[in-house]
Design an enzyme around this catalytic site. Sequence first.
Site, mmCIF file in Angstrom:
data_model
loop_
_atom_site.group_PDB
_atom_site.id
_atom_site.type_symbol
_atom_site.label_atom_id
_atom_site.label_comp_id
_atom_site.label_asym_id
_atom_site.label_seq_id
_atom_site.Cartn_x
_atom_site.Cartn_y
_atom_site.Cartn_z
ATOM 1 N N SER A 1 0.844 -1.186 0.000
ATOM 2 C CA SER A 1 0.000 0.000 0.000
ATOM 3 C C SER A 1 0.880 1.237 0.000
ATOM 4 O O SER A 1 2.045 1.201 0.406
ATOM 5 C CB SER A 1 -0.891 0.009 1.248
ATOM 6 O OG SER A 1 -1.507 1.261 1.445
ATOM 7 N N TYR B 1 -1.434 -0.949 10.264
ATOM 8 C CA TYR B 1 -1.515 -1.068 8.806
ATOM 9 C C TYR B 1 -0.235 -0.566 8.153
ATOM 10 O O TYR B 1 0.337 -1.223 7.270
ATOM 11 C CB TYR B 1 -2.718 -0.271 8.304
ATOM 12 C CG TYR B 1 -3.070 -0.519 6.865
ATOM 13 C CD1 TYR B 1 -3.705 -1.696 6.480
ATOM 14 C CD2 TYR B 1 -2.792 0.429 5.871
ATOM 15 C CE1 TYR B 1 -4.043 -1.931 5.156
ATOM 16 C CE2 TYR B 1 -3.127 0.203 4.552
ATOM 17 C CZ TYR B 1 -3.752 -0.976 4.197
ATOM 18 O OH TYR B 1 -4.080 -1.209 2.871
#
Length: 276
Positions: A142, A155
Amino acid sequence: MERFKTKVVVITGAGSGLGRGLVLEFARLGWKIAVCDVEGGRAEESARRADEAGGEGFAVHCDVTRPEEVEDLAERVLARWGGAEIVVNNAGVPVVGYFEKIALEDWRYALDQLLMSVIYGCRVFVPIFKKQGRGHIVNTASAAGITPLPEMSPYNAAKAGVIALSETLRNEVKGSGIGVTVLCPSFFKTNLLERMRYTDERQLRMAEAFFEKFSFGTVESVSRSALDAIRKNRLYALPQPDIKILSFLKRMAPATSSRLAGFLYTRGLIDRILGI
């Protein structure tokens, strides 16, 4: 994609979102696709849509946080098609929140979902690819692993780990016929927030606002970017203009990039921009 002979791809987290988008892209090329998801019904639906799009879908229930299930997945694919040439480690659920409020249980959950699952997939399929003398690994990371946002520490940390793992593995398998790509999308509209874990409603509102106001791509465009990176055997797939710019700034002026993010956050400017 001519260098791939059997045209078999394994995609985890393929029951919806980006995973399903990748399934359909490969299906349109006529590939055989192991459609893997922890939710069997969603895997079946993606496999059915793969058949309709011109591919051959094979739905497999698989919890990628369990290494024994990833091993079973590989065995089932080998038994059905005799091999595989691409594996896409794509499964994962975001965990966000204020750092001091995030329970250790949620940290473990995040790392299992987002990082350990990628490690299991690579550990199982790299030996298969080495034996074949060819293969390609795609790990979904990401933009958060490159330019981390506040209130997203699990995350961010997990996705940064996926990037570092992919960079390391790329060097280790160089010359063996195996390619490695790490896919780093920024925001694009998908169902990623359905099972997101958070400490405060604020993080959900923030995530929804980011996806609503700063989506610079679609499932289809991000999926096509991943396939283009495979074709060209590129390490980094940066599918949207914003992550290309942010990645450049991070490399050229990392301290400035970090200071800017801190300034925007502590002054409340991110909240104003998002309207939360």
